[in-house]
Design a protein around this motif. Structure first.
Motif, PDB file in Angstrom:
ATOM      1  N   THR A 146       0.818  -1.210   0.000  1.00 29.29           N
ATOM      2  CA  THR A 146       0.000   0.000   0.000  1.00 29.29           C
ATOM      3  C   THR A 146       0.853   1.262   0.000  1.00 29.29           C
ATOM      4  OG1 THR A 146      -0.098   0.134   2.414  1.00 29.29           O
ATOM      5  CG2 THR A 146      -1.785  -1.197   1.321  1.00 29.29           C
ATOM      6  N   THR A 337      -7.657   6.928  -8.061  1.00 24.26           N
ATOM      7  CA  THR A 337      -7.227   8.216  -7.492  1.00 24.26           C
ATOM      8  C   THR A 337      -8.245   8.790  -6.511  1.00 24.26           C
ATOM      9  OG1 THR A 337      -8.101   9.327  -9.472  1.00 24.26           O
ATOM     10  CG2 THR A 337      -5.755   8.798  -9.456  1.00 24.26           C
ATOM     11  N   ALA A 340      -7.404   7.271  -3.322  1.00 26.19           N
ATOM     12  CA  ALA A 340      -6.186   7.895  -2.804  1.00 26.19           C
ATOM     13  C   ALA A 340      -6.493   9.212  -2.105  1.00 26.19           C
ATOM     14  CB  ALA A 340      -5.201   8.131  -3.947  1.00 26.19           C
ATOM     15  N   THR A 344      -5.273   9.195   1.457  1.00 22.06           N
ATOM     16  CA  THR A 344      -4.040  10.001   1.381  1.00 22.06           C
ATOM     17  C   THR A 344      -2.827   9.160   1.788  1.00 22.06           C
ATOM     18  OG1 THR A 344      -4.395  11.039   3.563  1.00 22.06           O
ATOM     19  CG2 THR A 344      -5.253  12.196   1.621  1.00 22.06           C
ATOM     20  N   SER A 350       2.279   5.880  -1.309  1.00 22.58           N
ATOM     21  CA  SER A 350       2.262   5.025  -2.491  1.00 22.58           C
ATOM     22  C   SER A 350       3.458   5.325  -3.389  1.00 22.58           C
ATOM     23  CB  SER A 350       0.963   5.231  -3.274  1.00 22.58           C
ATOM     24  OG  SER A 350       0.995   4.531  -4.497  1.00 22.58           O
ATOM     25  N   ILE A 355      -0.797   8.141  -8.159  1.00 24.20           N
ATOM     26  CA  ILE A 355      -1.388   8.335  -6.832  1.00 24.20           C
ATOM     27  C   ILE A 355      -0.712   9.502  -6.121  1.00 24.20           C
ATOM     28  CG2 ILE A 355      -1.764   7.299  -4.574  1.00 24.20           C
ATOM     29  CD1 ILE A 355      -3.528   6.153  -6.815  1.00 24.20           C
TER      30      ILE A 355
END
Length: 433
Positions: A146, A337, A340, A344, A350, A355
């Motif tokens: 991750t 995204t 993401a 965050t 990431s 990302i």
């Protein structure tokens, strides 16, 4: 985990043929629902921040994929692995599993995890080879990272101010400096100066500073009894100098949820955490936190043993009846995204440029502090350690138990270290039978 549960898990995992036969059984959520949809069980450990963020992601995913329903199974670190071992032994593992470096070989090496490289629903093109390799074991992709993080000393700014102690220069501090700082904090703030770093990863850093390693690339222990004894002796030295809490308090702190730890409740000025835990600890403590390098033996940061570690992984059970849907959800977690922008940096930074670009405008001052720290230490980092071998996942429990015995005065550092090495060696040896 009880002895019975542990033995049951090992017996179930023994032999790839047995695992292969069981993999067709599926998890408890295997059948289709009345409306034709399928249900995926998704497990993770975390805190309130992570739980809320993950639920937002699940809600968004279900809107975009009405044919896939998610049954969330959040937990906390202290009980997560016992529960997962029990579920796996009972052929009831969740479909999608948040996995850690310490356990990825344990589960992947025994055939309990799906080879994600064979799942066309998961797009790996945005990730560099180091990220992909970080989730591989025995040639199979057992998890996709991750993000990355690093171990750091968290300095509670408010506690330092209350104690009237200056935050040390981490570019040249030693463990002796750390001890003196913790003593000054305890005396000035009327609290504990330091928490203990009683984890296998903290031990790994200590050993790397001595030219040793926790595990070797060929799956054996790579440390001496003297190396571990020096680590345990330092923990005892902290306590004896009134720089860290009594053994009973330390024992409670080990298993406490993040929000209830000494660090989160402003009862200690120095503590050891991974960089991705900066946001929840900042929120829980209500204090600014300064990230510091781990001290070294000689004051040279290039000798402090730090490395980039995969924050955690997303894995899937090899026994899931819905491998395609599980891979679809994992792809959503690591490549989308919009996801993401919700998560965050809570699960690490990431390595996907897409990302990174998506979240950059959203980074909080806390996020930026963690990213700046990771960037600052990059030139000093060593090679990442070997993946912990099959059988070693409970070594961290053994380390905590034996180190606590030292703190309580029930064992010398030398005897406790010898007992830990014996435990670790036997765990690995038993797993190969």
């Amino acid at each position: 985990m009880t002895t019975l549960t542990r033995r049951s898990a090992l017996a179930l995992f023994a032999g790839t043929a047995a695992v292969g036969a069981l993999s067709a059984c599926g998890t408890g959520a295997g059948s289709k629902n009345a409306d034709g949809s399928v249900t995926l069980r998704v497990s993770w450990w975390g805190n309130d921040v992570r739980n809320n963020q993950t639920q937002q992601v699940i809600d968004a995913f279900q809107q975009a994929h009405p044919n896939i329903k998610i049954q969330a199974e959040p937990g906390v670190w202290s009980g997560y692995w016992d529960k997962l071992a029990t579920q796996t032994a009972a052929n009831d593992a969740p479909d999608v599993i948040q996995m850690d470096l310490a356990y990825i070989a344990e589960y992947g090496g025994r055939g309990a995890l799906l080879d994600l490289s064979k799942q066309s629903q998961l797009d790996l093109s945005a990730f560099d080879q180091n990220t992909i390799k970080a989730g591989q074991y025995n040639g199979k992709l057992n998890g996709i990272s991750t993000g990355q993080n690093a171990l750091a000393v968290f300095a509670n700014v408010n506690v330092f101010k209350k104690a009237g102690v200056a935050i040390p220069d981490d570019s040249k501090w030693t463990w002796d400096d750390y001890l003196r700082t913790a003593q000054a904090l305890a005396a000035g703030a009327g609290n504990y100066g330091s928490s203990y770093g009683l984890t296998d990863q903290s031990l790994s850093i200590w050993l790397r500073q001595r030219g040793e390693q926790l595990y070797t690339q060929d799956g054996q222990t790579g440390f001496t009894v003297d190396g571990v004894a020096s680590y345990m002796a330092f923990q005892k030295k902290l306590m004896d100098a009134n720089a860290a809490p009594p053994a009973s308090v330390a024992q409670e702190d080990i298993g406490a949820p993040v929000e209830q730890t000494l660090a989160a409740t402003n009862k200690t000025g120095l503590s050891f955490w991974w960089t991705n835990q900066l946001a929840p600890l900042t929120k829980a403590s209500g204090s600014d936190i300064k990230l510091l390098r781990v001290p070294s033996q000689d004051g040279n940061p290039k000798d402090d043993g730090l490395f980039y570690k995969p924050s955690m992984y997303w894995s899937a059970s090899s026994r899931s009846k819905h491998a395609a849907e599980a891979a679809t959800f994992i792809d959503y977690l690591v490549n989308n995204t919009d996801v993401a922008k919700i998560i965050t940096t809570e699960r690490g930074f990431s390595t996907s440029q897409k990302i990174q670009d998506a979240i950059k405008p959203l980074l909080t001052p806390t996020d930026k502090s963690a990213l700046d720290f990771l960037s600052e230490i990059k030139p000093e980092l060593g090679e990442p350690p070997a993946v912990p071998p099959t059988g070693s996942s409970k070594a961290a429990d053994s380390l905590g138990r034996h180190t606590t015995d030292v703190l309580f005065g029930r064992a010398s550092a030398q005897d406790a270290a010898a007992a830990f090495k014996s435990d670790a060696d036997n765990m690995i040896k038993s797993a190969k039978k």
